[in-house]
Design a protein around this motif. Structure first.
Motif, short mmCIF file in Angstrom:
data_model
loop_
_atom_site.label_atom_id
_atom_site.label_comp_id
_atom_site.label_asym_id
_atom_site.label_seq_id
_atom_site.Cartn_x
_atom_site.Cartn_y
_atom_site.Cartn_z
N ASP A 90 0.81 -1.55 0.28
CA ASP A 90 0.37 0.25 -0.36
C ASP A 90 0.78 1.21 0.14
OD1 ASP A 90 -2.02 2.22 0.48
OD2 ASP A 90 -2.33 1.78 2.20
N GLU B 145 1.36 5.15 -1.66
CA GLU B 145 0.92 7.00 -2.08
C GLU B 145 2.24 7.45 -2.61
OE1 GLU B 145 -1.06 9.29 0.18
OE2 GLU B 145 -0.58 7.48 1.68
N ASN C 161 2.88 2.90 3.33
CA ASN C 161 1.88 2.94 4.59
C ASN C 161 1.28 1.49 4.36
OD1 ASN C 161 0.81 5.01 3.97
ND2 ASN C 161 -0.80 4.62 3.02
N GLU C 162 2.28 0.59 3.86
CA GLU C 162 1.77 -0.63 4.27
C GLU C 162 2.45 -1.69 3.92
OE1 GLU C 162 -2.46 -2.10 5.65
OE2 GLU C 162 -2.46 -3.16 4.22
N ASP D 231 1.12 -2.58 9.32
CA ASP D 231 1.11 -1.04 8.77
C ASP D 231 1.75 -0.29 9.55
OD1 ASP D 231 -0.86 0.78 8.98
OD2 ASP D 231 -2.76 0.39 9.63
N ALA E 182 1.54 2.51 8.49
CA ALA E 182 0.49 3.80 8.66
C ALA E 182 -0.48 4.29 10.33
CB ALA E 182 -0.32 4.21 7.18
N LEU F 214 3.74 10.06 9.32
CA LEU F 214 4.45 8.89 8.41
C LEU F 214 5.62 9.10 7.91
CD1 LEU F 214 4.85 5.71 8.23
CD2 LEU F 214 3.14 5.46 6.09
#
Length: 602
Positions: free
Chosen positions: A225, A227, A236-237, A288, A290, A300
C-alpha cells in the motif's frame, strides 16, 4: 514406437526387400522382373488432420489434436488452450485456470463437451478449465468466429472438447502416461498418471479412461500500500505471504458406441466425472506503518526506507477450493434419406465449493524498519530483540468464509442437415432445436466471525523457515495449519458456514433455442449465413418472494471465407450474441445496511 525406431524399421524392410529382389533376379537370369514396394508410415499424428480441418472449416477456428496435446507437459486443458493464438490464460498462483478470447471477459466464452454446453462452475457462467485434464481429449476446437449452431452466450468464443471415440483406433488400444517431478521452490512433489483403453469391432466400440494429477508447491508474494506525497514515496503498509498449496484433479469415464452394419448410423452413451481440489495453507503478516504512526500520534515520514512503529496482523489458514463436473450424454446419428440427423440428451451436474477458516490475529505492535528500494524484494526488519513469533496480539478471532453453488442441467438437442443444389452451386442447409433446463442452488460468498475456542495459534508455530526467493527479512516460519484446523474443528464441534438470506441462490432457468443456417459453396470460397433465436424463462426465489421473467433474443451471423490461394485464406465474420446475468446477480435477495444507507443484492 518412436519416430526414429519406426523409420529405422522401414529402412530395414527396404534393405531386406532389395536383397530378395537381387536373389530372384540372379536365379532367373533376369528373365523375370519382380517389383517389390515397401511402404512405411511415420508415427501417427493427427495434427495434420487438425490443420486440414482448420483450413476447410466454415468459420475462424483453431484446432488442437490429441497427439499434440499429449506432447505438452500440461495437466489441464487451460494450459493446452493457452498455446492457441488469440487465447489468453489467467493463472492462480502460477497455474492456468481461466481462458479468454482476445482479452474479453471470461463469461463471454462458453465450453462444451462433445457439443453439449457445460454450465460454468462459478456463478453458472464462468467456465473453469483447470478441472478438465488433457487425457479426456481427442481434439480441441477453439471457435473464434461464432455461427448460428453455437450457443448465443459465445460472444467472444466457443470451445468444444471432443472426447476419445473407440472407433478412432481399430481393435484394442492402450495409452498411458506416467510422470514424476519436483518443484524447485518448496521441494514439492509432482505426479501425473493417466490411462486410456479401448476396443472396437465391426459394430461395437468401448473406451475407458482415468486420470490423476497432483502438484505441491509453495507460492509467496509481497503486496504493498504505497502512495505519492509531494513527489515522494510513502510506505503505508507491507503485506508478506507464503502459501503451501496442493492441487489435485482426477477424472474417470468412458464411452459405449454401437454402429449398425451397412449404415451411417450410430448410437452411443458417454460419461465423464472430473474433480478438482485446491488445498491451501496460508501464512500471512501485514505491517501497517501508517496505522502505527497514527497510534503513536506522529506522522509517517516519506521515503523508500524508514523506521517506526508498525501495527501487525497475522492470518493463518488451511482451506479448500473444490469443483466437480459430471456429464452424461446419450446420442444418435441417423441418415434418413437426404437428411442427416444428430439427436442428443445430456444431464450435467456442476458443483463449486469454497471453505476457508482463518484464525486472525490483530492489534499486534512492533518497532520495525522497511526498505522498498528494490521493489522486487521489499524488506521489513524487526528491531533487535524482537522476534516475529513473540509479538502479542490485542485481539484474536476466527473468520470463516465460504460459498457453494450446484447446477443441474438437463439438455435436449436435435440438429438436421441436408445438401442441395441451387443455381448450379452446392449448398448445405442446417437447422436445429434445443432446450436446456437448469436448476441452481447455493449461496454466494459468506463470512462470519467467532472465538478461537480457547486455542492459541502461536502454539502451532514450527521452526521451519519460509521457502522463498525473496529475502526472508522477517524470519518467517511456518505454522502447523493442518493441526490447528483439526483442533478448531474438534473444539467447535465442526466448522461450518451459515449463509444469510441475502446471499442464497435458488434459480430455475429454461433456455429454448432454434436456428437455421445456409452454407453456399463458390469457386472462390464459401458464405455461411443464418440466425439463432434464444428464449430464456427464469424464476428466482428468495426469502421474501420471487421474480420471474421471459425474454427472447434474435442473433443473426454471417461468415465469409475466400480462398486467395491454396495456402492463403481470407476470413471475415459478423455475429451477434448475448450475455445473461450470473446466478449471483440473478438471486432474488438483498441485504440492507441502515448505517451506510445502502441496499445490495441480486
Amino acid at each position: 514406437m518412436t519416430p526414429f525406431a519406426r523409420n529405422r524399421l522401414a529402412a530395414c524392410v527396404v534393405l531386406a526387400c532389395s536383397s530378395s529382389y537381387s536373389y530372384a533376379a540372379q536365379t532367373n537370369d533376369y528373365n523375370e522382373i519382380e517389383e517389390v514396394v515397401a511402404v512405411a508410415s511415420p508415427i501417427k499424428d493427427s495434427q495434420k488432420a487438425a490443420i486440414m480441418a482448420k483450413q476447410s472449416a466454415s468459420n475462424f477456428v483453431d484446432i488442437v489434436a490429441a497427439d499434440t496435446i499429449g506432447r505438452f507437459p500440461d495437466q489441464n486443458l487451460a494450459d493446452s488452450l493457452g498455446r492457441v493464438p488469440g487465447l489468453a490464460i489467467e493463472r492462480d498462483q502460477g497455474q492456468a485456470r481461466y481462458i479468454n478470447f482476445r482479452g474479453a471477459p471470461f463469461r463471454y466464452t462458453t465450453i462444451a463437451i462433445d457439443g453439449m454446453t457445460i454450465p460454468g462452475a462459478e456463478n453458472g457462467r464462468i467456465p473453469r478449465f483447470d478441472s478438465f485434464p488433457s487425457v479426456i481429449t481427442s481434439r480441441l476446437s477453439a471457435n473464434k468466429a461464432i455461427m448460428p449452431d453455437m450457443p448465443g452466450e459465445s460472444i467472444a468464443g466457443f470451445i468444444n472438447i471432443e472426447t476419445f471415440n473407440p472407433f478412432n483406433v481399430e481393435g484394442f488400444s492402450l495409452a498411458t502416461d506416467v510422470g514424476l517431478g519436483n518443484q524447485a521452490l518448496g521441494d514439492g512433489d509432482i505426479s501425473k498418471f493417466s490411462v486410456r483403453t479401448s476396443w472396437s469391432g465391426e459394430n461395437v466400440g468401448i473406451s475407458l479412461f482415468a486420470s490423476q494429477n497432483s502438484r505441491e508447491q509453495i507460492t509467496d508474494n509481497r503486496e504493498f500500500d504505497l502512495e505519492q506525497e509531494d513527489s515522494e514515496l510513502v510506505v503505508n503498509e507491507l503485506d508478506m505471504r507464503s502459501y503451501k498449496v496442493k492441487r489435485e484433479d482426477e477424472a474417470y469415464g468412458g464411452r459405449f458406441e454401437y454402429r449398425p452394419s451397412d449404415s451411417m448410423n450410430r448410437f452411443f452413451f458417454s460419461t465423464l466425472y472430473s474433480k478438482f481440489q485446491d488445498h491451501e495453507e496460508r501464512n500471512q503478516y501485514v505491517f501497517d506503518f501508517a496505522g502505527g504512526a497514527e497510534a503513536a500520534g506522529s506522522n509517517l515520514a516519506a521515503g523508500e526506507t524508514g523506521t517506526g512503529l508498525a501495527m501487525v496482523s497475522r492470518s493463518l489458514e488451511y482451506g479448500l477450493y473444490e469443483n466437480s463436473t459430471w456429464t452424461n450424454t446419450l446420442g444418435a446419428d441417423l441418415q434418413l434419406g437426404d437428411w442427416f440427423l444428430e439427436a442428443r440428451t445430456n444431464f450435467t451436474k456442476t458443483e463449486n465449493d469454497v471453505f476457508l477458516p482463518l484464525p486472525y490475529s490483530l492489534y499486534g505492535t512492533a518497532v520495525a524498519s522497511y526498505d522498498v528500494t528494490d521493489i522486487n524484494d521489499p524488506l521489513v526488519t524487526l528491531a533487535p530483540g524482537i522476534s516475529l513469533n513473540d509479538i502479542d496480539y490485542g485481539y484474536e478471532m476466527l473468520l470463516v468464509y465460504g460459498s457453494a453453488l450446484s447446477i443441474d442441467s438437463l439438455q435436449f438437442k436435435l440438429d438436421a442437415e441436408t445438401d442441395f443444389t441451387f443455381a448450379g452451386l452446392n449448398n448445405t442447409f442446417k437447422m436445429g432445436l434445443g432446450h436446456d433446463q437448469r436448476e441452481a442452488q447455493g449461496y454466494g460468498t459468506n463470512g462470519g466471525m467467532g472465538s478461537l475456542y480457547g486455542i492459541n495459534p502461536s502454539d502451532y508455530v514450527t521452526d521451519q523457515a519460509w521457502h522463498t526467493d525473496f529475502t526472508n527479512s522477517i524470519n518467517g516460519t511456518y505454522f502447523d495449519n493442518k493441526q490447528l484446523r483439526a483442533d478448531l474443528e474438534s473444539a467447535s464441534g465442526g466448522l461450518t458456514v451459515t449463509p444469510d438470506n441475502a446471499s442464497k441462490i435458488n434459480i430455475d432457468e429454461n433456455i429454448t433455442t432454434a436456428y437455421a443456417m445456409v452454407t453456399n459453396q463458390f469457386k472462390w470460397g464459401s458464405l455461411v449465413s443464418g440466425v439463432r433465436i434464444e428464449s430464456t424463462d427464469y424464476t428466482s426465489s428468495g426469502p421474501e418472494g420471487e421474480h420471474s421473467d421471459t425474454f427472447t433474443e434474435v442473433l443473426p451471423s454471417v461468415n465469409l471465407n475466400i480462398d486467395l490461394s491454396d495456402q492463403v485464406k481470407f476470413r471475415a465474420a459478423l455475429s451477434t450474441g448475448m450475455s445473461r446475468p450470473t446466478y449471483n446477480e440473478w438471486r432474488a435477495s438483498a441485504s440492507i445496511d441502515t448505517t451506510e444507507q445502502t441496499i445490495s443484492g441480486g
